[in-house]
Design an enzyme around this catalytic site. Structure first.
Site, short mmCIF file in Angstrom:
data_model
loop_
_atom_site.label_atom_id
_atom_site.label_comp_id
_atom_site.label_asym_id
_atom_site.label_seq_id
_atom_site.Cartn_x
_atom_site.Cartn_y
_atom_site.Cartn_z
N HIS A 42 0.94 -1.30 -0.07
CA HIS A 42 0.09 0.03 0.09
C HIS A 42 0.95 1.22 0.05
O HIS A 42 0.72 2.03 0.96
CB HIS A 42 -1.01 -0.18 1.38
N HIS A 62 -2.15 4.67 9.61
CA HIS A 62 -0.55 5.34 9.96
C HIS A 62 -0.89 6.60 10.51
O HIS A 62 0.20 7.23 10.46
CB HIS A 62 0.01 5.31 8.50
N HIS A 83 10.53 -3.49 4.11
CA HIS A 83 10.88 -1.85 4.26
C HIS A 83 11.19 -1.32 5.50
O HIS A 83 10.53 -2.05 6.55
CB HIS A 83 9.77 -0.83 3.38
N GLU A 108 4.04 -5.11 8.68
CA GLU A 108 2.54 -5.03 8.04
C GLU A 108 2.31 -5.85 7.20
O GLU A 108 1.08 -6.15 6.95
CB GLU A 108 2.63 -3.58 7.35
C1 DHB Z 1 5.99 3.51 2.27
C2 DHB Z 1 5.48 2.12 2.51
C3 DHB Z 1 4.35 1.85 3.52
O1 DHB Z 1 3.98 0.71 3.59
C4 DHB Z 1 3.95 2.78 4.27
O2 DHB Z 1 2.94 2.66 4.84
C5 DHB Z 1 4.75 4.07 4.17
C6 DHB Z 1 5.71 4.36 3.02
C7 DHB Z 1 7.21 3.78 1.34
O3 DHB Z 1 7.35 2.82 0.69
O4 DHB Z 1 7.50 4.89 1.20
FE FE Z 2 2.28 1.02 5.45
#
Ligand code: DHB
Ligand code: FE
Length: 278
Positions: free
Chosen positions: A12, A59, A191, A238
């Site tokens: 997402h 978030h 990430h 997540e």
């Molecule tokens: C990014 C990815 C995410 O799932 C998120 O919640 C916030 C940022 C990103 O890749 O920048």
């Molecule tokens: Fe996220």
């Protein structure tokens, strides 16, 4: 009874929102990502599910660290988009289904998931970006948002998220209509957004996860929360929300589509579309 026809797991990525709003989806940098979603869009356009259960994490658009429900379920007629700091994006207000929501709330609580009931809920990129990617601009589906805490530790375990999926399946199948339902689990793949390892990615972990979510989801429930974060980055936790999607499906599923690319923004971008075999 209502029928669960399939499940979708997807990242997402927030930065895809402005790409859509600025009409940049067909530029050489971005087109491959949007193309990755086209088979899922086509499947949804053909099957036309009545209801989408969208499992995601907020978030900070609605819940914040002062009060953080572990599992929050929408019971509203509509879910407006929130402002994540750059203004409210020009997206639809998602249409809810109050009757189905209250059925799901009752069923989940009878099943010992002590969820927070939300008669008002503002949704953020965890919900909106997958809706954009999967349903284009008109969102012709009623939604049931389920937000799981992935921000304020301790977050629920992978196994608990998987079992929530089993309970979601029971909620769908005890709903006395002949409507069709699709379940979507959203969550960033590998990430990490902060600290010394900001920018950390693991293509190997992401590809393993895409394999196992299809063929052996129980193996993914045995990976600890700390291992998800160590092996794939802190925010990769997540991914365990995809297990709530998978837990709602049959043990054996048929893969309709799989897409993966990295990096996109700061994460791996991925999608899997699974159908129950029967
Ligand atoms: C990014 C990815 C995410 O799932 C998120 O919640 C916030 C940022 C990103 O890749 O920048
Ligand atoms: Fe996220």
């Amino acid at each position: 009874m209502a029928r669960l026809i399939g499940g979708i797991g997807t990242s997402h990525i927030p930065s895809l929102g402005p790409v859509i709003d600025r009409k940049l989806t067909q530029t050489p940098e971005w087109k491959p990502v949007f193309d990755g979603y086209l088979p899922a869009r086509a499947w949804l356009a053909e099957k036309r599910p009545d209801i989408a259960i969208v499992i995601y994490n907020d978030h900070g658009a609605d819940f914040f660290l002062d009060k953080m429900p572990t599992f929050a379920v929408g019971a509203a007629a509509e879910y407006p988009p929130g402002d994540e700091g750059w203004g409210v994006r020009p997206v639809p207000t998602a249409r809810g289904d109050v009757d189905f929501s209250w059925h799901a709330v009752n069923s989940l609580i009878d099943d010992e998931f002590d969820i927070t009931i939300c008669q008002e809920l503002t949704v953020d990129h965890g919900f909106i970006v997958p809706m954009d990617l999967l349903f284009a601009s008109d969102w012709p589906v009623r939604v049931l948002p389920i937000a799981i805490n992935m921000i304020q530790h301790p977050v629920p375990t992978p196994l608990r998220c998987y079992k929530l999926g089993h309970a979601i399946r029971r909620a769908v199948e005890s709903y006395p209509t002949d409507e069709t339902v699709v379940v979507v689990g959203t969550g960033g793949m590998s990430h990490q957004l902060h600290g010394e390892r900001a920018g950390f990615l693991s293509q190997g972990f992401d590809e393993m996860f895409l394999d196992k979510i299809e063929s052996d989801p129980e193996a993914l429930t045995k990976i600890t929360r700390n291992q998800y974060m160590e092996w794939a980055g802190a925010e990769a936790i997540e991914l365990i929300m995809w297990l709530s999607m998978r837990g709602a499906l049959d043990a054996r599923v048929r893969r309709v589509h799989r897409y993966y690319q990295m990096p996109v923004s700061l994460t791996g971008a991925g999608l899997v579309l699974l159908e129950n075999e029967n």
